[in-house]
Design a protein around this motif. Structure first.
Motif, PDB file in Angstrom:
ATOM      1  N   VAL A   1      -2.846   0.443  -4.032  1.00 19.74           N
ATOM      2  CA  VAL A   1      -2.420  -1.023  -3.644  1.00 19.74           C
ATOM      3  C   VAL A   1      -1.448  -1.685  -4.985  1.00 19.74           C
ATOM      4  CG1 VAL A   1      -3.023  -3.277  -3.189  1.00 19.74           C
ATOM      5  CG2 VAL A   1      -4.420  -1.512  -2.016  1.00 19.74           C
TER       6      VAL A   1
ATOM      7  N   SER B   1       1.408   5.466  -0.596  1.00 17.13           N
ATOM      8  CA  SER B   1       0.830   6.958  -0.474  1.00 17.13           C
ATOM      9  C   SER B   1       2.062   7.925  -0.679  1.00 17.13           C
ATOM     10  CB  SER B   1       0.186   7.125   0.880  1.00 17.13           C
ATOM     11  OG  SER B   1      -0.183   8.520   0.793  1.00 17.13           O
TER      12      SER B   1
ATOM     13  N   GLN C   1       0.864  -1.076  -0.073  1.00 17.58           N
ATOM     14  CA  GLN C   1       0.050   0.056  -0.037  1.00 17.58           C
ATOM     15  C   GLN C   1       0.767   1.389   0.096  1.00 17.58           C
ATOM     16  OE1 GLN C   1      -3.673   0.480   2.831  1.00 17.58           O
ATOM     17  NE2 GLN C   1      -2.042   1.282   3.883  1.00 17.58           N
TER      18      GLN C   1
ATOM     19  N   SER D   1      -5.678   2.235  -7.555  1.00 16.28           N
ATOM     20  CA  SER D   1      -5.805   3.376  -6.471  1.00 16.28           C
ATOM     21  C   SER D   1      -7.143   3.439  -5.804  1.00 16.28           C
ATOM     22  CB  SER D   1      -5.240   4.768  -7.122  1.00 16.28           C
ATOM     23  OG  SER D   1      -3.990   4.838  -7.598  1.00 16.28           O
ATOM     24  N   ASN D   2      -7.124   3.711  -4.618  1.00 18.45           N
ATOM     25  CA  ASN D   2      -8.555   4.075  -3.861  1.00 18.45           C
ATOM     26  C   ASN D   2      -8.261   5.345  -3.347  1.00 18.45           C
ATOM     27  OD1 ASN D   2      -7.406   3.753  -1.137  1.00 18.45           O
ATOM     28  ND2 ASN D   2      -6.846   1.852  -1.759  1.00 18.45           N
ATOM     29  N   ALA D   3      -9.257   5.838  -2.489  1.00 19.04           N
ATOM     30  CA  ALA D   3      -9.538   7.160  -2.017  1.00 19.04           C
ATOM     31  C   ALA D   3      -8.348   7.419  -0.943  1.00 19.04           C
ATOM     32  CB  ALA D   3     -10.707   7.497  -1.500  1.00 19.04           C
ATOM     33  N   MET D   4      -7.671   6.404  -0.645  1.00 19.21           N
ATOM     34  CA  MET D   4      -6.539   6.813   0.550  1.00 19.21           C
ATOM     35  C   MET D   4      -5.103   6.505   0.018  1.00 19.21           C
ATOM     36  SD  MET D   4      -8.124   8.492   3.031  1.00 19.21           S
ATOM     37  CE  MET D   4      -6.993   8.277   4.381  1.00 19.21           C
ATOM     38  N   ALA D   5      -5.223   5.389  -1.057  1.00 20.87           N
ATOM     39  CA  ALA D   5      -3.692   4.758  -1.259  1.00 20.87           C
ATOM     40  C   ALA D   5      -3.791   4.043  -2.507  1.00 20.87           C
ATOM     41  CB  ALA D   5      -3.262   3.755  -0.103  1.00 20.87           C
TER      42      ALA D   5
END
Lengths: 95, 95, 95, 95
Positions: free
Chosen positions: A43, A7, A5, A37-41
């Motif tokens: 993968v 960021s 993960q 990608s998701n809203a926070m990080a």
């Protein structure tokens, strides 16, 4: 397979960071890796730990090349040695 | 809207943790929140910070109720005050 | 100077992890870097990002060499480009 | 005893954040808890999980009261249920 993960965020460039996050994503797109990608990080899946560190370094350096004064990079590695886990197999296991 | 990244993992219960992660997800399902799990964490959207902490506490306590001896809970909160960001608007902004 | 926070933990080896964390610390001791462990992580100072990634890879591989089946490695990098921050200067600034 | 690692950082207020981090530390000082800040985070010890969440919420709200537009709060909880671990006992165990 290594699942991680990632960021990468600049500090001191205002409240909205999406313009900068896009640069990281464009860098990842050039690599032979699977990522989402998701809203926070983001993968990331890589074959081995060497590839992962090489990719993360490239992404961090891409952020540096924008000329920002400070970068916070966060990496969480899930290194499953006893079996070949993938991002998909991990998600399936919790459903 | 508060967007957060949550991960709750037991320690000392073997290598595979999916059985335990499912308990966290079942707890989240009972709440009036929007969330989505990926291979490394769960992204949660809540109306306010009070709701987020209440939900995280419930999820942590659900893991405790399984009788495990140690729990590592990780929470990353993105509290955007100047505009109403959602998980979806954040993802759209980086595409 | 790069300041980073590192945590390397095995999964599936019981509740107490200190025996394994010691191996990471022994690995860090052999490197030409300044570091200090606290109750939750180890703060590392390196000259550049290449050295940091090399050290983190060595520490992760040291954990692998113990024969554990799964490893969770977490790294947070604070890369201050506009001035030469150190762990000490950062602590002094908040006092 | 709950041992946790806390980091609260504003986004969009420039490159140096120490002025804001001090506000978090001043808030923690008013609580009946033991804590120690390092260059990357603050390690907190609280009696129970309720106290921890109450303290983290207060600290997050103190950051909000500065008028910043965005806050990234990170919390990692080590909840050891089988024995009474402290920050000091954890550090001693890895020496």
């Amino acid at each position: 397979m290594i699942i991680a993960q990632l960021s990468i965020a600049p500090v001191g460039v205002g409240t909205s960071l999406s313009k900068y996050v896009k640069i990281v994503i464009e860098t990842l797109k050039k690599e032979q890796i699977h990522f989402e990608s998701n809203a926070m990080a983001t993968v990331i899946e890589t074959e081995d730990i060497e590839t992962l560190f090489a990719v993360v370094k490239k992404a961090h350096m891409a952020m540096r090349s924008t000329g920002v004064n400070r970068i916070i990079t966060e990496l969480k590695i899930d290194d499953r040695i006893d079996k070949n886990a993938t991002a998909q197999s991990k998600i399936k296991a919790i459903q």
